[in-house]
Motif scaffolding. Structure first.
Motif, PDB file in Angstrom:
ATOM      1  N   CYS A 101      13.550-110.579   3.775  1.00 11.57           N
ATOM      2  CA  CYS A 101      13.611-109.861   5.046  1.00 11.57           C
ATOM      3  C   CYS A 101      12.616-110.503   6.012  1.00 11.57           C
ATOM      4  O   CYS A 101      11.762-111.293   5.604  1.00 11.57           O
ATOM      5  N   ARG A 102      12.758-110.179   7.261  1.00  6.06           N
ATOM      6  CA  ARG A 102      11.894-110.779   8.284  1.00  6.06           C
ATOM      7  C   ARG A 102      10.437-110.400   8.050  1.00  6.06           C
ATOM      8  O   ARG A 102       9.535-111.211   8.214  1.00  6.06           O
ATOM      9  N   ALA A 103      10.195-109.138   7.672  1.00 12.05           N
ATOM     10  CA  ALA A 103       8.812-108.703   7.447  1.00 12.05           C
ATOM     11  C   ALA A 103       8.779-107.592   6.412  1.00 12.05           C
ATOM     12  O   ALA A 103       9.771-106.884   6.216  1.00 12.05           O
ATOM     13  N   VAL A 104       7.627-107.462   5.782  1.00 14.93           N
ATOM     14  CA  VAL A 104       7.385-106.387   4.825  1.00 14.93           C
ATOM     15  C   VAL A 104       6.050-105.748   5.187  1.00 14.93           C
ATOM     16  O   VAL A 104       5.055-106.449   5.410  1.00 14.93           O
ATOM     17  N   ARG A 105       6.069-104.411   5.235  1.00 12.32           N
ATOM     18  CA  ARG A 105       4.818-103.669   5.423  1.00 12.32           C
ATOM     19  C   ARG A 105       4.568-102.827   4.182  1.00 12.32           C
ATOM     20  O   ARG A 105       5.429-102.053   3.758  1.00 12.32           O
ATOM     21  N   ILE A 106       3.394-102.991   3.594  1.00  9.80           N
ATOM     22  CA  ILE A 106       2.922-102.146   2.507  1.00  9.80           C
ATOM     23  C   ILE A 106       1.542-101.665   2.917  1.00  9.80           C
ATOM     24  O   ILE A 106       0.634-102.487   3.131  1.00  9.80           O
ATOM     25  N   GLY A 107       1.412-100.352   3.053  1.00  7.05           N
ATOM     26  CA  GLY A 107       0.156 -99.807   3.550  1.00  7.05           C
ATOM     27  C   GLY A 107      -0.094-100.296   4.960  1.00  7.05           C
ATOM     28  O   GLY A 107       0.774-100.204   5.824  1.00  7.05           O
ATOM     29  N   ASN A 108      -1.262-100.873   5.174  1.00 10.75           N
ATOM     30  CA  ASN A 108      -1.567-101.355   6.525  1.00 10.75           C
ATOM     31  C   ASN A 108      -1.409-102.873   6.662  1.00 10.75           C
ATOM     32  O   ASN A 108      -1.784-103.451   7.672  1.00 10.75           O
TER      33      ASN A 108
ATOM     34  N   SER B 293      20.141-110.957  10.129  1.00 12.76           N
ATOM     35  CA  SER B 293      20.502-112.344   9.865  1.00 12.76           C
ATOM     36  C   SER B 293      21.302-112.420   8.572  1.00 12.76           C
ATOM     37  O   SER B 293      20.932-111.795   7.575  1.00 12.76           O
ATOM     38  N   PRO B 294      22.383-113.214   8.547  1.00 14.47           N
ATOM     39  CA  PRO B 294      23.143-113.352   7.309  1.00 14.47           C
ATOM     40  C   PRO B 294      22.312-113.969   6.181  1.00 14.47           C
ATOM     41  O   PRO B 294      22.593-113.764   5.006  1.00 14.47           O
ATOM     42  N   TRP B 295      21.269-114.696   6.526  1.00 14.48           N
ATOM     43  CA  TRP B 295      20.417-115.335   5.527  1.00 14.48           C
ATOM     44  C   TRP B 295      19.583-114.321   4.760  1.00 14.48           C
ATOM     45  O   TRP B 295      19.148-114.596   3.644  1.00 14.48           O
ATOM     46  N   GLU B 296      19.352-113.159   5.339  1.00 13.36           N
ATOM     47  CA  GLU B 296      18.545-112.151   4.641  1.00 13.36           C
ATOM     48  C   GLU B 296      19.209-111.754   3.317  1.00 13.36           C
ATOM     49  O   GLU B 296      18.535-111.666   2.290  1.00 13.36           O
ATOM     50  N   ASP B 297      20.519-111.546   3.335  1.00  9.35           N
ATOM     51  CA  ASP B 297      21.216-111.207   2.097  1.00  9.35           C
ATOM     52  C   ASP B 297      21.445-112.439   1.219  1.00  9.35           C
ATOM     53  O   ASP B 297      21.311-112.380   0.002  1.00  9.35           O
ATOM     54  N   LYS B 298      21.785-113.571   1.835  1.00 11.46           N
ATOM     55  CA  LYS B 298      22.047-114.791   1.068  1.00 11.46           C
ATOM     56  C   LYS B 298      20.824-115.252   0.288  1.00 11.46           C
ATOM     57  O   LYS B 298      20.942-115.704  -0.850  1.00 11.46           O
TER      58      LYS B 298
END
Length: 128
Positions: A19-26, A10-15
């Motif tokens: 990001c749509r999702a983030v995973r850290i660990g579980n 999506s162009p909005w991710e940079d603007k």
């Protein structure tokens, strides 16, 4: 712990710098998601279709993060039309009827576009 950002292009991710999702660990957190196909709002007047579209797209995002809808422990639903909660619940129940994450549904005065009737955020925890 390592961090995995899941981007959708999506162009909005940079603007906006997200990001749509983030995973850290579980743990996986999924950003607020609205109903879009090829840059267009899904059926502006159909809150069930918008909810279903969001849930389908997020299922794909979770797969990219190494998870599934079975790993969702919480949903947060924001709608501009709380009186249509039963339509939202029907779509949500079709995906989560057996999983039963915790949830909340909140009426808000507006979303980023008046064409959007609902936006949903998700939290998932993957079994280790």
């Amino acid at each position: 712990m390592s961090r995995q950002n899941i981007l959708t292009g999506s162009p909005w991710e940079d603007k906006m710098g997200y990001c749509r999702a983030v995973r850290i660990g579980n743990i996986i957190e999924v950003s607020g998601t609205v109903a879009i196909v090829d840059g267009e709002t899904v059926k502006k007047d159909d809150i069930y279709a918008q909810t279903h579209n969001i849930l389908t797209r997020v299922a794909d995002v979770l797969t990219q993060a190494g998870a599934s809808m079975n790993d969702v422990i919480r949903t947060r639903m924001f709608t501009t039309q709380i009186s249509r909660w039963e339509e939202i619940a029907r779509a949500h129940g079709a995906f989560f009827g057996e999983i039963k994450p915790t949830t909340g549904i909140y009426e808000v005065s507006a979303l980023i576009s008046p064409d959007y009737l609902i936006e949903i955020e998700f939290t998932a925890v993957v079994s280790e």
